[in-house]
Structure formats: C-alpha cells, structure tokens
Design a protein around this motif. Sequence first.
Motif, PDB file in Angstrom:
ATOM      1  N   CYS A 206       0.819  -1.218   0.000  1.00  0.00           N
ATOM      2  CA  CYS A 206       0.000   0.000   0.000  1.00  0.00           C
ATOM      3  C   CYS A 206       0.852   1.267   0.000  1.00  0.00           C
ATOM      4  CB  CYS A 206      -0.955  -0.001   1.182  1.00  0.00           C
ATOM      5  SG  CYS A 206      -2.247  -1.251   1.026  1.00  0.00           S
ATOM      6  N   ALA A 207       2.130   1.109  -0.309  1.00  0.00           N
ATOM      7  CA  ALA A 207       3.049   2.245  -0.477  1.00  0.00           C
ATOM      8  C   ALA A 207       2.988   3.189   0.721  1.00  0.00           C
ATOM      9  CB  ALA A 207       2.773   2.962  -1.800  1.00  0.00           C
ATOM     10  N   GLY A 208       2.546   4.448   0.513  1.00  0.00           N
ATOM     11  CA  GLY A 208       2.602   5.469   1.544  1.00  0.00           C
ATOM     12  C   GLY A 208       1.809   5.177   2.792  1.00  0.00           C
ATOM     13  N   GLN A 209       0.974   4.156   2.761  1.00  0.00           N
ATOM     14  CA  GLN A 209       0.190   3.825   3.948  1.00  0.00           C
ATOM     15  C   GLN A 209       1.089   3.357   5.099  1.00  0.00           C
ATOM     16  OE1 GLN A 209      -3.845   2.411   3.195  1.00  0.00           O
ATOM     17  NE2 GLN A 209      -3.415   0.675   4.513  1.00  0.00           N
ATOM     18  N   VAL A 210       2.269   2.817   4.798  1.00  0.00           N
ATOM     19  CA  VAL A 210       3.158   2.341   5.856  1.00  0.00           C
ATOM     20  C   VAL A 210       4.196   3.395   6.249  1.00  0.00           C
ATOM     21  CG1 VAL A 210       5.053   1.266   4.531  1.00  0.00           C
ATOM     22  CG2 VAL A 210       4.250   0.181   6.641  1.00  0.00           C
ATOM     23  N   THR A 211       4.222   4.515   5.535  1.00  0.00           N
ATOM     24  CA  THR A 211       5.135   5.596   5.896  1.00  0.00           C
ATOM     25  C   THR A 211       4.385   6.785   6.505  1.00  0.00           C
ATOM     26  OG1 THR A 211       5.071   6.386   3.593  1.00  0.00           O
ATOM     27  CG2 THR A 211       6.944   5.013   4.242  1.00  0.00           C
ATOM     28  N   GLY A 212       3.135   6.586   6.884  1.00  0.00           N
ATOM     29  CA  GLY A 212       2.385   7.621   7.585  1.00  0.00           C
ATOM     30  C   GLY A 212       1.130   8.089   6.898  1.00  0.00           C
ATOM     31  N   GLY A 213       0.943   7.751   5.619  1.00  0.00           N
ATOM     32  CA  GLY A 213      -0.302   8.078   4.957  1.00  0.00           C
ATOM     33  C   GLY A 213      -1.412   7.181   5.474  1.00  0.00           C
ATOM     34  N   GLY A 230       7.238  10.200   1.625  1.00  0.00           N
ATOM     35  CA  GLY A 230       8.095   9.257   0.916  1.00  0.00           C
ATOM     36  C   GLY A 230       7.496   7.870   0.926  1.00  0.00           C
ATOM     37  N   PHE A 231       7.667   7.136  -0.159  1.00  0.00           N
ATOM     38  CA  PHE A 231       7.160   5.769  -0.230  1.00  0.00           C
ATOM     39  C   PHE A 231       8.206   4.808   0.338  1.00  0.00           C
ATOM     40  CE2 PHE A 231       3.967   6.436  -3.954  1.00  0.00           C
ATOM     41  CZ  PHE A 231       3.175   7.192  -3.102  1.00  0.00           C
ATOM     42  N   PRO A 232       7.782   3.627   0.806  1.00  0.00           N
ATOM     43  CA  PRO A 232       8.689   2.736   1.529  1.00  0.00           C
ATOM     44  C   PRO A 232       9.568   1.889   0.612  1.00  0.00           C
ATOM     45  CG  PRO A 232       6.534   1.751   1.430  1.00  0.00           C
ATOM     46  CD  PRO A 232       6.394   3.121   0.801  1.00  0.00           C
ATOM     47  N   LEU A 233      10.646   1.425   1.199  1.00  0.00           N
ATOM     48  CA  LEU A 233      11.488   0.413   0.569  1.00  0.00           C
ATOM     49  C   LEU A 233      11.895  -0.579   1.642  1.00  0.00           C
ATOM     50  CD1 LEU A 233      14.895   0.736   1.153  1.00  0.00           C
ATOM     51  CD2 LEU A 233      14.346   2.931   0.094  1.00  0.00           C
ATOM     52  N   ALA A 234      12.201  -1.784   1.209  1.00  0.00           N
ATOM     53  CA  ALA A 234      12.631  -2.824   2.137  1.00  0.00           C
ATOM     54  C   ALA A 234      13.968  -3.389   1.674  1.00  0.00           C
ATOM     55  CB  ALA A 234      11.604  -3.938   2.228  1.00  0.00           C
ATOM     56  N   GLU A 235      14.895  -3.508   2.612  1.00  0.00           N
ATOM     57  CA  GLU A 235      16.138  -4.230   2.363  1.00  0.00           C
ATOM     58  C   GLU A 235      15.944  -5.636   2.914  1.00  0.00           C
ATOM     59  OE1 GLU A 235      20.954  -3.883   3.048  1.00  0.00           O
ATOM     60  OE2 GLU A 235      19.642  -2.136   3.333  1.00  0.00           O
ATOM     61  N   VAL A 236      15.851  -6.607   2.005  1.00  0.00           N
ATOM     62  CA  VAL A 236      15.463  -7.965   2.355  1.00  0.00           C
ATOM     63  C   VAL A 236      16.674  -8.885   2.272  1.00  0.00           C
ATOM     64  CG1 VAL A 236      13.813  -9.825   1.925  1.00  0.00           C
ATOM     65  CG2 VAL A 236      13.235  -7.475   1.269  1.00  0.00           C
ATOM     66  N   GLY A 237      16.869  -9.682   3.308  1.00  0.00           N
ATOM     67  CA  GLY A 237      17.959 -10.643   3.326  1.00  0.00           C
ATOM     68  C   GLY A 237      17.542 -11.997   2.781  1.00  0.00           C
ATOM     69  N   GLU A 238      18.520 -12.882   2.587  1.00  0.00           N
ATOM     70  CA  GLU A 238      18.258 -14.208   2.012  1.00  0.00           C
ATOM     71  C   GLU A 238      17.296 -15.033   2.850  1.00  0.00           C
ATOM     72  OE1 GLU A 238      21.799 -16.100  -0.383  1.00  0.00           O
ATOM     73  OE2 GLU A 238      22.575 -15.173   1.448  1.00  0.00           O
ATOM     74  N   GLY A 240      14.692 -13.833   4.357  1.00  0.00           N
ATOM     75  CA  GLY A 240      13.362 -13.240   4.281  1.00  0.00           C
ATOM     76  C   GLY A 240      13.094 -12.165   5.299  1.00  0.00           C
ATOM     77  N   ASP A 241      13.970 -12.012   6.292  1.00  0.00           N
ATOM     78  CA  ASP A 241      13.823 -10.892   7.214  1.00  0.00           C
ATOM     79  C   ASP A 241      14.230  -9.601   6.495  1.00  0.00           C
ATOM     80  OD1 ASP A 241      12.985 -12.640   9.139  1.00  0.00           O
ATOM     81  OD2 ASP A 241      14.888 -12.693  10.229  1.00  0.00           O
ATOM     82  N   ALA A 242      13.768  -8.471   7.003  1.00  0.00           N
ATOM     83  CA  ALA A 242      13.981  -7.228   6.259  1.00  0.00           C
ATOM     84  C   ALA A 242      14.025  -6.030   7.183  1.00  0.00           C
ATOM     85  CB  ALA A 242      12.853  -7.042   5.240  1.00  0.00           C
ATOM     86  N   ILE A 243      14.561  -4.945   6.656  1.00  0.00           N
ATOM     87  CA  ILE A 243      14.469  -3.642   7.302  1.00  0.00           C
ATOM     88  C   ILE A 243      13.639  -2.741   6.397  1.00  0.00           C
ATOM     89  CG2 ILE A 243      15.723  -1.583   8.032  1.00  0.00           C
ATOM     90  CD1 ILE A 243      18.019  -3.401   8.850  1.00  0.00           C
ATOM     91  N   LEU A 244      12.569  -2.202   6.964  1.00  0.00           N
ATOM     92  CA  LEU A 244      11.685  -1.314   6.224  1.00  0.00           C
ATOM     93  C   LEU A 244      12.089   0.126   6.517  1.00  0.00           C
ATOM     94  CD1 LEU A 244       9.089  -1.806   4.450  1.00  0.00           C
ATOM     95  CD2 LEU A 244       7.810  -0.995   6.425  1.00  0.00           C
ATOM     96  N   THR A 245      12.227   0.932   5.457  1.00  0.00           N
ATOM     97  CA  THR A 245      12.658   2.315   5.627  1.00  0.00           C
ATOM     98  C   THR A 245      12.135   3.143   4.462  1.00  0.00           C
ATOM     99  OG1 THR A 245      14.603   3.716   6.019  1.00  0.00           O
ATOM    100  CG2 THR A 245      14.902   1.890   4.492  1.00  0.00           C
ATOM    101  N   LYS A 246      12.691   4.342   4.281  1.00  0.00           N
ATOM    102  CA  LYS A 246      12.335   5.217   3.165  1.00  0.00           C
ATOM    103  C   LYS A 246      13.556   6.054   2.824  1.00  0.00           C
ATOM    104  CE  LYS A 246      10.325   8.843   6.132  1.00  0.00           C
ATOM    105  NZ  LYS A 246      11.205   9.947   5.735  1.00  0.00           N
ATOM    106  N   VAL A 247      13.472   6.816   1.753  1.00  0.00           N
ATOM    107  CA  VAL A 247      14.590   7.658   1.337  1.00  0.00           C
ATOM    108  C   VAL A 247      14.818   8.739   2.393  1.00  0.00           C
ATOM    109  CG1 VAL A 247      15.397   9.313  -0.390  1.00  0.00           C
ATOM    110  CG2 VAL A 247      14.208   7.224  -1.113  1.00  0.00           C
ATOM    111  N   ALA A 248      16.065   8.906   2.806  1.00  0.00           N
ATOM    112  CA  ALA A 248      16.398   9.919   3.807  1.00  0.00           C
ATOM    113  C   ALA A 248      15.972  11.300   3.323  1.00  0.00           C
ATOM    114  CB  ALA A 248      17.903   9.905   4.087  1.00  0.00           C
ATOM    115  N   GLY A 249      15.334  12.063   4.217  1.00  0.00           N
ATOM    116  CA  GLY A 249      14.899  13.411   3.887  1.00  0.00           C
ATOM    117  C   GLY A 249      13.509  13.499   3.302  1.00  0.00           C
ATOM    118  N   SER A 250      12.907  12.377   2.944  1.00  0.00           N
ATOM    119  CA  SER A 250      11.537  12.408   2.431  1.00  0.00           C
ATOM    120  C   SER A 250      10.565  12.547   3.593  1.00  0.00           C
ATOM    121  CB  SER A 250      11.236  11.137   1.630  1.00  0.00           C
ATOM    122  OG  SER A 250      11.340   9.984   2.453  1.00  0.00           O
ATOM    123  N   GLY A 251       9.340  12.960   3.303  1.00  0.00           N
ATOM    124  CA  GLY A 251       8.348  13.143   4.345  1.00  0.00           C
ATOM    125  C   GLY A 251       7.806  11.830   4.867  1.00  0.00           C
TER     126      GLY A 251
END
Length: 444
Positions: A206-213, A230-238, A240-251
């Motif tokens: 749901c994109a921006g819904q997880v970054t505060g929309g 800002g819309f979310p991105l995930a850094e996913v490991g082999e 399947g665990d992940a870190i969810l974040t967004k572009v630095a400086g985005s709203g």
Amino acid sequence: MTRSIRIGAGAGFSGDRIDPALELAEHGGLQYLVFECLAERTIALAQLARQRDPEAGYDRLLAARMQAVLPACRRQGIKIVTNMGAANPLAAARKVAEVARSLGLAGLKVAALTGDDVADALRGTETPLEEGGTVAGLGNRLVSANAYLGAAPIAEALAGGAEVVVTGRVADPAMFLAPMIREFGWSLEDWDRLGRGTVVGHLLECAGQVTGGYFADPGFKDVPDLARLGFPLAEVGEDGDAILTKVAGSGGRVTPATCKEQLLYEVHDPARYLQPDVAADFTGVRLEAVGEDAVRISGGTGTARTGMLKVSVGCHEGWFGEGQISYAGPGALARGELARTVVRERLRLIGLEAEDLRLDLIGLDAIIAAGAAPAEPREVRLRVIGRCASATAAERIGHEVDSLYLNGPASGGGVTTAVREVIGMRSCLVPAAMARPALHWLEA
C-alpha cells in the motif's frame, strides 16, 4: 555476509502520486521498483473499457509513470514489476515499449503476464460465490472474473531478463515476493521463507500507507511533512527478514506503529493469510525500531499453499444517479432540510424506483446518523443518490436536484449531477489449474 536486495513500492493504488516513485528510483539504491495499482473494482472497470476499445483496459497512468521512472531505472539497472496491465497486460506492455522508444531506451525487454482472466471458464458454472448464489446465477450481468496469480511466473520473467514485468490480476504481495524468489533462489515449497517474503510484500503493497499516509491523525499520530510523503522500501535478506525504511529526507515516518497498522490491514486470519504461493503466518512477526525511520521485520512463517485461487468477480448492478446542491448563510440547515423533503416527495410523486436511496446533508448526517448538532452550521450540502435499473431512471435523481434552483428553497447553488454504471464485486475460489499463466515478450 548475507546477501540482500532493496525493493521499493512505487504506488499503492491506481491514482497514487508519481513523484515519490521517482524519488525511490533516483535515491533509493533499489534493485526492484513495484507499482501496485489494481483494486478489486479497478479490473472490472478496465474490462468494460477494453470492451469499448481493444487497446484500452490498462491503468490510465501507465504511460505517465513509465515516462517518469524508466530513464532512472534503466540507468541504475532497476527492474520494474507492476499490475498496471489490469484487463489488458499485452496492450500495456506495448505501451511501455512505446514509451521506452520515445525516451531513446532501445532494447528494453518487457514481459506481459496473462492467464488470470477465467471468465470464459467460469461463466455459467455452479461455482458458489462467497456472498451467496453461484456464478451461473449472475447470468449476463457477469463482467469479469480474474484469478489472483502468484509470484512464480513473475520470477520466471525476471529470470528471463525482463526489465519491466506487466501483469493483470496477481496477489499484491506476490509482486514483491517474486524478486526475492528470483534473487535468492528460494524453492517454491520453502514455506517459511515464502511466508516471510509475503509479510514484507504485504507491508509494502500500500506504499505510503506504511510511511504515515492514512495513519496520520493530528494530535494523536502526528506525521511530519505529509505533503512530501516518501514511499517505503525494504532491504530484504536471504532468510526473508527485512528492514523497512524510506529515502532519507523524504516526508512521513516509518515506525513500529505505522508498520503494525499496515500489517493488520485487510487481514482476516493472521495465522493463515492465504496467498497463491503460501499460507503466511503473521502471528510470530516481530517489529523492532533500529534507527530513525527504520524497522526490522522478522519472525514470519508459512505453511503449504491451498491449491485454490481467489477470483474477483465483477458484475453489473444497475446505475447510480446523483445530485448535489449547497445552501449557506443564516438558516442554511433549515433550507437544506426543506430541500431534502422536497426531493424525497418529488421522487415519490414521479414513481421513481431506486434501491439504496439516500438523501444526506453532508457534514451533518451523511456518515454518522443524525443527532444533536453542536451548533448551527453555516453551510450544508444536500446529496441525493440512488441505484436504478437503467441510466434513464438514474438521470431523474439529478434532474430533481437541479430543479431546486427555481423550485426549491432560497439561495441554493453549486449543483452537480452524475450518472454512472454500478459494478458490484463478488468472489469465489477455483482450483489453481483453472488459471493458465503465460508470458509474452516484447522489446523496445
């Protein structure tokens, strides 16, 4: 060192903003950018558009989105996955190739995934609908029937070198799961990894819904710079665990709270979140803040897929007729109430047959049932809407509201009227073998 990939969410619905996707493409360090744009009714409406024009039936913002992000994605080697193909993935893929050529991006490889349309196979069958009745009972009201495909054919397209994969109806998390299957070589029966990948996909879909929309609530859940969300991105490991974040400086914000709201969104049974690829189990998911706007996601599991696919069934349900008019200043509420009484009586006098008829004063009782108003409103807007069997009948509703200009209370204005076809949604389950996924290749 464990390998990881970065997957960004470029859209969460068909009318979503475009600039956050470009921000991700340019500054997200992504390998994959996913555009999830297909709601349940969207594909039925797209089928109607395709019936009118064989080259239509895909997302109206497809060309604009590709125009915006293709140069950055090609430059940085980012693969795009999207369900903007809606009812016509092949035409959508042709449009992507056309846009690529116009941008000078020769040789761009595009794959179109078809096979989700099961209307012909279902039509006239006694397949039970979740809402009651059968598909056969819909008769000629049936507009569309599209099965939710899984991640495997998308992963196959990526393995074949596709730079853009355009699909029709697929499960939303599957578009994010497919890059993980492709990059990490996961078995299609590794239920725990598929379950964890589905958790990540569900958080991103749901994109921006997880970054505060859709999360923001001033004074209770404040979200900074919502206009530049800002819309979310995930850094996913082999694993399947992940870190969810967004572009630095985005709203916006990424916190355990924003992630929890999205994790529970549209989930019936968190222990068995049924997908075409896996029955994901969210009950053991752990969310841990690991920095500013960074949340670690771990603990998801899964069990074997059911072998059945959900099908979204669209059908004709008549026509909505609508009319609105505003009243302002002293006595606005009394005039609005009088206008409502007049229209209700007029519809009775002309013998209009309408289901789901509503006559609401917006801001007073359109959403919450009528009660004691805290103060006399300075303005009200009457909204009259009903569902009729024909477009001609539906037009009468707006006509009666329009007639209030000279035949109703004083100082009404701002009339709007509309007639639109009603597409109802049903759902059913079919054996997975009924859908026949197929890939079609194009090159710009």
